[in-house]
Enzyme design. Sequence first.
Site, PDB file in Angstrom:
ATOM      1  N   HIS A 155       0.269  -0.871   0.296  1.00 21.02           N
ATOM      2  CA  HIS A 155       0.121   0.396   0.127  1.00 21.02           C
ATOM      3  C   HIS A 155       0.759   1.737  -0.304  1.00 21.02           C
ATOM      4  CE1 HIS A 155      -3.816  -1.843   0.657  1.00 21.02           C
ATOM      5  NE2 HIS A 155      -3.719  -2.964   1.178  1.00 21.02           N
ATOM      6  N   ASP A 215      -0.752  -5.635   5.790  1.00 18.30           N
ATOM      7  CA  ASP A 215      -1.680  -6.090   5.049  1.00 18.30           C
ATOM      8  C   ASP A 215      -1.454  -6.668   3.835  1.00 18.30           C
ATOM      9  OD1 ASP A 215      -1.961  -3.994   5.377  1.00 18.30           O
ATOM     10  OD2 ASP A 215      -4.533  -4.517   4.153  1.00 18.30           O
ATOM     11  N   GLU A 216      -2.264  -7.340   3.045  1.00 18.12           N
ATOM     12  CA  GLU A 216      -2.009  -7.532   1.575  1.00 18.12           C
ATOM     13  C   GLU A 216      -0.811  -7.079   1.244  1.00 18.12           C
ATOM     14  OE1 GLU A 216      -6.484  -6.582   0.457  1.00 18.12           O
ATOM     15  OE2 GLU A 216      -5.161  -4.663   0.948  1.00 18.12           O
ATOM     16  N   VAL A 217       0.267  -8.086   0.860  1.00 16.72           N
ATOM     17  CA  VAL A 217       1.551  -7.415   0.427  1.00 16.72           C
ATOM     18  C   VAL A 217       1.114  -8.472  -0.598  1.00 16.72           C
ATOM     19  CG1 VAL A 217       3.945  -7.278   0.789  1.00 16.72           C
ATOM     20  CG2 VAL A 217       2.763  -6.399   2.955  1.00 16.72           C
TER      21      VAL A 217
END
Length: 499
Positions: A232, A292-294
């Site tokens: 992100h 998160d969400e790497v």
Amino acid sequence: MSVVTSGRYTFPSYNLVFFIFLQLGLHSVEGVWPLPQSITSSPERYPLNPQAFYFTYGSQSAAQEGCSVLDEAFKRYFSLIFPDYSSGYGFLRFSVDKPFTVQVSVGRDDCDSYPDEDSSEQYTLSVSAGQASLKAETVWGALRGLETFSQLVYQEDFGSDAMAFSKFNVFHWHIVDDPSFPYQSRTFPDLSAKGAFHPMTHIYTQSDVGRVISFARMRGIRVLPEFDSPGHTQSWGKGQSDLLTPCYSGSSPSGTFGPVNPILPSTYKFMATLFKEVSSVFPDSYIHLGGDEVNFSCWKSNPDVRAFMLKMGFGADFTKLEAYYMENIVNITVALNRTSIVWQDVFDYHERIPKDTVLHIWKGLPASYAAELSAITKAGYRVLLAAPWYINHISYGQDWRNYYTVQPLNFSGTEEQKKLVIGGEVCMWGEYVDATNLTPRLWPRASAAAERLWSDEKQTSDVDKAFPRLQDFRCELLRRGIQAEPLFVGHCKHEYQGV
């Protein structure tokens, strides 16, 4: 004319995340939203007149006149209770009506401080003829009690209306993300100058941030910033060279970039400097670090990253590389005397983090997040639950009922484990939300979660009984100018005033 109902009410302290909202205008104590933990009520009603109504401090109160938080709250709530009266507040004037006094006493003078995770928000409110007595340990508890008092006041049919909101007490500010870096850093001004949608019109200046924090403090709300990484972060790279990982196509750079580059010492020097600034700007003792969400595909493509992996003994397990990065970032915040909050991915990847780190659950249906609650608390970590309250997800019908019936402690674990669930969060993510639709999408759906987290579950287990109260609450929001969406077909009585 305004009328207040009588009784005695107590609230405990729970942690919630998002905005605080206040409500006024309910005809029974059962109409208070969120419902207090315990209530003793009577059918007595007492008329209120703005010319014979005032707030005062108890003689034994640790806070007295000059307490900025409560002095401002008295002004604010006077205006909410008497919205059409603009001649001042708090002064006893001659009136044919008997005066009504709200006496506030707090046990600790914390008027110049900020609320934190240990702040007591418990209060006792007693209402009888001519007076109300509000006692709390802290000014933050007194604020909650003032909100409840305002909810007990309603307007006769020939009067005006005011409202109070839902007692949320933490604003989790996900302040930057892939599309934009609007936070204007003193230390790294290029982050917003090159990474925001617009360097002048679409940024949060230091002054803006300060005003948000000050506005929140006066309402007993903590402001918790999130600077999410290593994913992100596409907007970060525009203003900070060599921060993001160069992606490769075969043996050549593709010209695109992935997550933060975790193998460079310069990355951690930059992060240490940025978070030192952040910790000086935001007074809260917690910082949300994301995690998160790497997407590992760019790391996998980069030969330097792969060589680092071999050197460190990580093999081809890129979760270990993320763990390496997050452990270093958490250690930076520890050195700054801040406690970290991270998304559940950090725990799922078996990363070594301090035991005081708070894990934030965002994934899954009830069975999935219940299992996650069980696993994280068994490991001894504290938890925030957000998974069931992602209200940016919309569906046809009364989806607030799903938010209302969540049971945050319904998971396999000991009583000690369940004490580690320190709160819940209502999330409104911005992919399809901006100023044009934020308010109606939030309210009153978010209020359902507020009552679930504040109120005694046994008293608030019946959704059908909650429906008319929430419907009334939505009407009060409309009266105050909050464009809350309808719960179902119907109308609000105030829509026909003057007809």
